[in-house]
Design a protein around this motif. Structure first.
Motif, PDB file in Angstrom:
ATOM      1  N   LYS A  47       2.570  19.764  14.955  1.00 58.10           N
ATOM      2  CA  LYS A  47       3.548  19.224  15.911  1.00 58.10           C
ATOM      3  C   LYS A  47       3.791  20.215  17.040  1.00 58.10           C
ATOM      4  O   LYS A  47       3.857  19.841  18.208  1.00 58.10           O
ATOM      5  N   ARG A  48       3.933  21.487  16.697  1.00 57.64           N
ATOM      6  CA  ARG A  48       4.167  22.511  17.721  1.00 57.64           C
ATOM      7  C   ARG A  48       2.959  22.681  18.632  1.00 57.64           C
ATOM      8  O   ARG A  48       3.098  22.851  19.833  1.00 57.64           O
ATOM      9  N   VAL A  49       1.762  22.609  18.056  1.00 58.84           N
ATOM     10  CA  VAL A  49       0.537  22.748  18.837  1.00 58.84           C
ATOM     11  C   VAL A  49       0.387  21.585  19.812  1.00 58.84           C
ATOM     12  O   VAL A  49       0.013  21.772  20.973  1.00 58.84           O
ATOM     13  N   ASN A  50       0.672  20.373  19.354  1.00 53.01           N
ATOM     14  CA  ASN A  50       0.562  19.198  20.218  1.00 53.01           C
ATOM     15  C   ASN A  50       1.577  19.225  21.352  1.00 53.01           C
ATOM     16  O   ASN A  50       1.347  18.626  22.402  1.00 53.01           O
ATOM     17  N   ALA A  51       2.689  19.911  21.157  1.00 49.77           N
ATOM     18  CA  ALA A  51       3.726  19.993  22.186  1.00 49.77           C
ATOM     19  C   ALA A  51       3.508  21.176  23.145  1.00 49.77           C
ATOM     20  O   ALA A  51       4.224  21.288  24.139  1.00 49.77           O
ATOM     21  N   ALA A  52       2.529  22.018  22.868  1.00 49.47           N
ATOM     22  CA  ALA A  52       2.279  23.194  23.711  1.00 49.47           C
ATOM     23  C   ALA A  52       1.806  22.775  25.099  1.00 49.47           C
ATOM     24  O   ALA A  52       0.993  21.863  25.239  1.00 49.47           O
ATOM     25  N   ASP A  53       2.334  23.455  26.121  1.00 52.28           N
ATOM     26  CA  ASP A  53       2.011  23.118  27.505  1.00 52.28           C
ATOM     27  C   ASP A  53       0.772  23.839  28.022  1.00 52.28           C
ATOM     28  O   ASP A  53       0.105  23.354  28.918  1.00 52.28           O
ATOM     29  N   SER A  54       0.478  25.015  27.477  1.00 54.94           N
ATOM     30  CA  SER A  54      -0.630  25.802  28.018  1.00 54.94           C
ATOM     31  C   SER A  54      -1.383  26.483  26.880  1.00 54.94           C
ATOM     32  O   SER A  54      -0.918  26.540  25.744  1.00 54.94           O
ATOM     33  N   GLU A  55      -2.539  27.017  27.221  1.00 53.31           N
ATOM     34  CA  GLU A  55      -3.349  27.746  26.237  1.00 53.31           C
ATOM     35  C   GLU A  55      -2.626  29.006  25.774  1.00 53.31           C
ATOM     36  O   GLU A  55      -2.679  29.360  24.602  1.00 53.31           O
ATOM     37  N   LYS A  56      -1.910  29.664  26.686  1.00 56.42           N
ATOM     38  CA  LYS A  56      -1.195  30.887  26.316  1.00 56.42           C
ATOM     39  C   LYS A  56      -0.062  30.575  25.331  1.00 56.42           C
ATOM     40  O   LYS A  56       0.165  31.326  24.389  1.00 56.42           O
ATOM     41  N   GLU A  57       0.607  29.459  25.531  1.00 54.30           N
ATOM     42  CA  GLU A  57       1.669  29.060  24.608  1.00 54.30           C
ATOM     43  C   GLU A  57       1.075  28.732  23.236  1.00 54.30           C
ATOM     44  O   GLU A  57       1.652  29.073  22.208  1.00 54.30           O
ATOM     45  N   LEU A  58      -0.074  28.098  23.222  1.00 54.95           N
ATOM     46  CA  LEU A  58      -0.771  27.797  21.980  1.00 54.95           C
ATOM     47  C   LEU A  58      -1.144  29.089  21.253  1.00 54.95           C
ATOM     48  O   LEU A  58      -0.963  29.207  20.038  1.00 54.95           O
ATOM     49  N   GLN A  59      -1.632  30.076  21.994  1.00 49.60           N
ATOM     50  CA  GLN A  59      -1.969  31.376  21.413  1.00 49.60           C
ATOM     51  C   GLN A  59      -0.730  32.055  20.834  1.00 49.60           C
ATOM     52  O   GLN A  59      -0.780  32.652  19.766  1.00 49.60           O
ATOM     53  N   LEU A  60       0.394  31.944  21.532  1.00 49.23           N
ATOM     54  CA  LEU A  60       1.638  32.549  21.068  1.00 49.23           C
ATOM     55  C   LEU A  60       2.118  31.892  19.772  1.00 49.23           C
ATOM     56  O   LEU A  60       2.576  32.579  18.859  1.00 49.23           O
ATOM     57  N   ILE A  61       1.989  30.588  19.675  1.00 47.99           N
ATOM     58  CA  ILE A  61       2.379  29.875  18.451  1.00 47.99           C
ATOM     59  C   ILE A  61       1.563  30.393  17.272  1.00 47.99           C
ATOM     60  O   ILE A  61       2.107  30.686  16.204  1.00 47.99           O
ATOM     61  N   MET A  62       0.263  30.523  17.471  1.00 50.73           N
ATOM     62  CA  MET A  62      -0.593  31.006  16.382  1.00 50.73           C
ATOM     63  C   MET A  62      -0.312  32.464  16.053  1.00 50.73           C
ATOM     64  O   MET A  62      -0.342  32.856  14.888  1.00 50.73           O
ATOM     65  N   ALA A  63      -0.020  33.280  17.057  1.00 47.01           N
ATOM     66  CA  ALA A  63       0.308  34.690  16.811  1.00 47.01           C
ATOM     67  C   ALA A  63       1.590  34.807  15.993  1.00 47.01           C
ATOM     68  O   ALA A  63       1.668  35.621  15.065  1.00 47.01           O
ATOM     69  N   LYS A  64       2.569  33.996  16.314  1.00 45.27           N
ATOM     70  CA  LYS A  64       3.837  34.064  15.588  1.00 45.27           C
ATOM     71  C   LYS A  64       3.700  33.571  14.156  1.00 45.27           C
ATOM     72  O   LYS A  64       4.289  34.141  13.245  1.00 45.27           O
ATOM     73  N   ILE A  65       2.931  32.511  13.958  1.00 42.33           N
ATOM     74  CA  ILE A  65       2.814  31.970  12.605  1.00 42.33           C
ATOM     75  C   ILE A  65       2.002  32.878  11.692  1.00 42.33           C
ATOM     76  O   ILE A  65       2.215  32.918  10.492  1.00 42.33           O
TER      77      ILE A  65
END
Length: 75
Positions: A47-65
């Motif tokens: 759900k968080r990945v699908n809501a990500a606006d940019s590639e950098k935000e997607l990278q940040l989500i994965m880094a945090k998890i």
């Protein structure tokens, strides 16, 4: 997101993820598998990945998890 990635490490897109048919999520860092998500944890991640606006935000989500990627010792 200004102060989060001061050294611009996430611009290199070191994280990747793959989803299986059973909704199991595998997260890789520089080609090495570092995290496996199943069940509700995987659903929340997707759900968080699908809501990500940019590639950098997607990278940040994965880094945090994956955790432990904020100390500066991951080379």
């Amino acid at each position: 997101m200004g102060n989060i990635d001061k050294r611009n490490r996430l611009d290199e897109a070191p994280f990747r993820y793959a989803v299986t048919k059973t909704n199991t999520v595998f997260i890789d860092y520089e080609g090495k598998q570092i995290k496996v998500l199943k069940g509700k944890e995987a659903e929340k991640f997707l759900k968080r990945v699908n809501a990500a606006d940019s590639e950098k935000e997607l990278q940040l989500i994965m880094a945090k998890i994956t955790g432990n990627f904020k100390r500066g010792n991951e080379r």
